[in-house]
Design an enzyme around this catalytic site. Structure first.
Site, short mmCIF file in Angstrom:
data_model
loop_
_atom_site.label_atom_id
_atom_site.label_comp_id
_atom_site.label_asym_id
_atom_site.label_seq_id
_atom_site.Cartn_x
_atom_site.Cartn_y
_atom_site.Cartn_z
N CYS A 29 67.16 54.60 22.92
CA CYS A 29 67.16 53.72 24.09
C CYS A 29 65.77 53.14 24.26
O CYS A 29 64.78 53.87 24.21
CB CYS A 29 67.56 54.55 25.30
SG CYS A 29 67.21 53.77 26.86
N CYS A 35 62.09 55.39 31.81
CA CYS A 35 63.17 55.75 32.75
C CYS A 35 63.14 57.25 33.02
O CYS A 35 63.17 57.69 34.17
CB CYS A 35 64.52 55.32 32.17
SG CYS A 35 65.93 56.09 32.95
N CYS A 363 75.86 73.33 39.69
CA CYS A 363 75.16 72.33 38.87
C CYS A 363 73.71 72.75 38.66
O CYS A 363 72.89 71.96 38.22
CB CYS A 363 75.26 70.94 39.49
SG CYS A 363 74.55 70.85 41.13
#
Ligand code: SAH
Length: 410
Positions: A29, A35, A363
């Site tokens: 990417c 990012c 999570c």
């Protein structure tokens, strides 16, 4: 249920032999470093699954659980995000850009397409960016607080094909919005609803409290485990529905329901897990703190004709403490707390209700480990742990654990 469980196990095995970067040769990417979301892009999918399994094993420690099962991976671990949020800004030349905030800054990193986001959502955001000039829509400037458009959020129901576009604006005044929506729908007939959300705030929350439906119903629907769920712009909904379905099926299978049980679904969100389990239980009592989510959950129960679920808006710890004080009992408890995990008060009261089985969905392996130690003291032994890869290419890992009452086990 069993069949699906076995399929998942087989699937995990298959994935562990597969090297996706060779399959398409391009899981690189351009925005990776700036990012900062996908930290595992330099690994093969097989390697990252192994790391996630290892992270769960490490966080839970020796002896705390009986077995860490093979991580349940994703068959096609790309473009899985059903929700894409783009922040709008202007580059140095004044041209509109849209993308994400660069890690820890308020500098907008332009994103055209993304390996993990829904590709249609990215295209719609690009179309909107291209329309701004001709419709004379000014992008909001955080420093001067001038301008209109702040964010665009696109949500897609993968199984229904419904697409929601939320235009987040700083003020309610949106000149030529009718023509704008008309042109957007012409470019993307897939869009089923458009909402204007008004957010004049200066904090980092994306959605404001007021909104106006510009086209369609103002919500989308998605189907998970054979149930239809209505999702409004501000409702929490898992971002990877393909893996969510596997997660819920595993959770319900671990609960071994026979149709008679009194079930509790704590931290229930829009009611998903309890509504999936309801047909195999006597009754379900679901608890959630967020009033909007509770409203959605009630609608979802009616929408699916499910009559044996009751929803309570409350702090899950306080609610269970009240139940325990009244001497109530439960057979099975599902719990799916936020990243910070559960509380001592919740777990103590949960144990007092005496469920034979607790299915804990987490999570965050760190807080899961902490909470499993508390449950062990309270007389519950963790058996199987199933890591589920809900967020391929990122470091995050979900897990579902079965806990059983020790006196029954022995
Ligand atoms: N089970 C749902 C939601 C999981 S996210 C699903 O799978 O979609 C965790 C949920 O816990 C959120 O909806 C959040 O609003 C809720 N929550 C957070 N703190 C809570 C508390 N103290 N009591 C009850 N619910 C809480």
């Amino acid at each position: 249920m069993n069949r699906t469980g076995k399929q998942n196990e087989r699937q995990a095995g298959k994935q562990n032999r597969r090297r996706p970067e060779k399959r398409d040769g391009q899981n690189i990417c351009v925005n990776q470093k700036r990012c900062g979301s996908c930290r595992y892009l330099s690994l093969t999918y097989e390697e990252q699954l192994a790391r996630k399994e290892e992270a769960v094993r490490r966080a839970l420690g020796k002896g705390l659980v009986e077995r860490v099962m093979p991580v349940i991976g994703m068959e096609d671990p790309y473009h899985y995000r059903n929700k894409v949020t783009a922040v709008f800004a202007r580059d140095r030349k004044g041209n509109p850009i849209s993308g994400v905030y660069e890690g820890g800054t308020h500098h907008v990193l332009p994103v055209e397409e993304c390996l993990i986001e829904d590709a249609l959502a990215d295209r719609i955001i690009g179309t909107i960016r291209g329309m701004l000039k001709s419709f004379k829509i000014w992008i909001y400037d955080e420093d001067t607080r001038q301008g209109l458009l702040r964010y665009v959020l696109v949500r897609r129901g993968f199984s229904t094909g419904q697409v929601m576009v939320v235009l987040v604006t700083a003020s309610p005044v949106f000149p030529s919005k009718r023509n704008f929506v008309k042109a957007l729908l012409q470019a993307h007939p897939e869009i089923t609803t458009v909402v204007q959300n008004i957010n004049p705030r200066t904090d980092s929350l994306i959605l404001g409290e007021r909104q106006q439906v510009l086209y369609g119903t103002g919500y989308i629907e998605d189907v998970l485990c054979g149930r239809t769920f209505r999702i409004s712009p501000s409702s929490f909904y898992q971002i990877n529905p393909v893996q969510t379905q596997k997660l819920y099926e595993k959770a319900v299978r671990l609960a071994r329901l026979t149709g008679k049980e009194r079930v509790i679904d704590a931290y229930c969100g829009i009611g998903t897990i309890g509504l999936v389990a309801a047909s195999r239980a006597g009754s379900v009592l679901s608890i959630e703190l967020n009033p909007d989510a509770v409203r959605d959950a009630i609608t979802n129960a009616k929408r699916n004709g499910i009559g044996n679920v009751r929803f309570y808006r409350a702090d899950a710890g306080e609610f269970l403490t009240g139940m325990a004080a009244r001497g109530e009992k439960a057979d099975v408890l599902f719990m799916d707390p936020p990243r910070s995990g559960s509380t001592e008060a919740f777990m103590k009261s949960a144990a007092a209700l005496g469920p034979e089985r607790i299915v804990y969905i987490s999570c965050n392996p760190e807080t899961l480990g902490r909470d499993l130690r508390v449950f062990s003291r309270l007389g519950y032994q963790a058996g199987e742990v199933w890591p589920v890869d809900m967020f391929p290419w990122t470091e995050s890992c979900e897990a579902v654990v079965l806990l059983s009452r020790k006196d029954i086990d022995s």
